[in-house]
Design a protein around this motif. Sequence first.
Motif, PDB file in Angstrom:
ATOM      1  N   GLN A 195      16.401  15.181 -12.760  1.00 14.81           N
ATOM      2  CA  GLN A 195      16.118  16.616 -12.860  1.00 14.81           C
ATOM      3  C   GLN A 195      14.657  16.890 -13.184  1.00 14.81           C
ATOM      4  O   GLN A 195      14.059  17.846 -12.665  1.00 14.81           O
ATOM      5  CB  GLN A 195      17.018  17.251 -13.928  1.00 14.81           C
ATOM      6  N   GLN A 196      14.079  16.050 -14.039  1.00 14.43           N
ATOM      7  CA  GLN A 196      12.692  16.253 -14.456  1.00 14.43           C
ATOM      8  C   GLN A 196      11.695  15.635 -13.484  1.00 14.43           C
ATOM      9  O   GLN A 196      10.482  15.793 -13.642  1.00 14.43           O
ATOM     10  CB  GLN A 196      12.468  15.658 -15.861  1.00 14.43           C
ATOM     11  N   GLY A 197      12.211  14.901 -12.496  1.00 12.44           N
ATOM     12  CA  GLY A 197      11.330  14.289 -11.499  1.00 12.44           C
ATOM     13  C   GLY A 197      10.470  13.172 -12.056  1.00 12.44           C
ATOM     14  O   GLY A 197       9.340  12.967 -11.597  1.00 12.44           O
ATOM     15  N   ILE A 198      11.012  12.447 -13.035  1.00  9.97           N
ATOM     16  CA  ILE A 198      10.254  11.309 -13.572  1.00  9.97           C
ATOM     17  C   ILE A 198      10.225  10.197 -12.525  1.00  9.97           C
ATOM     18  O   ILE A 198      11.259   9.691 -12.110  1.00  9.97           O
ATOM     19  CB  ILE A 198      10.879  10.805 -14.883  1.00  9.97           C
ATOM     20  N   ASP A 199       9.046   9.865 -12.068  1.00 11.81           N
ATOM     21  CA  ASP A 199       8.886   8.831 -11.032  1.00 11.81           C
ATOM     22  C   ASP A 199       7.506   8.213 -11.218  1.00 11.81           C
ATOM     23  O   ASP A 199       6.562   8.530 -10.497  1.00 11.81           O
ATOM     24  CB  ASP A 199       9.041   9.448  -9.641  1.00 11.81           C
ATOM     25  N   LYS A 200       7.411   7.328 -12.201  1.00  9.04           N
ATOM     26  CA  LYS A 200       6.119   6.756 -12.544  1.00  9.04           C
ATOM     27  C   LYS A 200       6.150   5.233 -12.425  1.00  9.04           C
ATOM     28  O   LYS A 200       7.188   4.611 -12.594  1.00  9.04           O
ATOM     29  CB  LYS A 200       5.725   7.158 -13.972  1.00  9.04           C
ATOM     30  N   LYS A 201       4.993   4.677 -12.131  1.00  9.28           N
ATOM     31  CA  LYS A 201       4.853   3.221 -12.045  1.00  9.28           C
ATOM     32  C   LYS A 201       4.465   2.679 -13.417  1.00  9.28           C
ATOM     33  O   LYS A 201       3.551   3.190 -14.062  1.00  9.28           O
ATOM     34  CB  LYS A 201       3.797   2.846 -11.000  1.00  9.28           C
TER      35      LYS A 201
END
Length: 265
Positions: free
Chosen positions: A150-156
Amino acid sequence: MKRSFTDQLNRNIEINFPPKRIISLVPSQTELLFDLGLDKEIVGLTKFCIHPIEKFAERTKVGGTKKLNIDLIRSLKPDLIIGNKEENEQKQIEMLMAEFSVWMSDIYTLEDAKKTILHIGELVDRQPEAAYLNHLINAGFNDLQTLALQQGIDKKVAYLIWKDPYMLAGRNTFIDDILALNGLQNVIKQSRYPELELEALVDLKPDLIFLSSEPYPFKQKHLEEIRTLIPDAKVMLVDGEMFSWYGSRLVKAVQYLFQLQKELL
């Protein structure tokens, strides 16, 4: 009463059931045993089995996870020893297997961890308690995954576990699975725990660099050193127990990871 069980290395063991003299060789599994309601049955643990601290103080310490005191273990006359393939040293475990009933876990994912909780619950006659722990873990991690989406967390992310040499958590590890469940993509493609120079880490362009509190106790000074070298990444000290302990600590990890997700937004 004798009962047979199959461990996660697909070995059959026979124990006096329910076991009355247990030695646990892994901190996260020791905490699980206490949280399942065992107490006096746990006669030995390692010097790293610090939770709960009041129980730790009362128990015989049988060495470290990778350097066990075999003679002391013999003197405790266990009817069950519980270890883990990754945490414990193979030769020492094989020595113990020749003399005692040794049940081994082998864990790479959250699903593996939940199966282990159920298996150990059955092994020590605490099935309802194990099922309830899994209910809490299921609910918590389902919510964590939903929130990450939902929060769009998409980190390397790069997750450091050791210094001199630097070692990182790679693929095919429990840590990697916990990262992925929280919307974090591991920049390390190698399996297990590869060594890596920090200069090479720059080229992987992580958004986040996590410095774990264990097994190497990273501190603020290490954070500042790495931040100077890799200024484009957000460098954070994180609680290693919340990412790598695969027993009942996972219940506490849920709240920790909720808070971590908020910090990443």
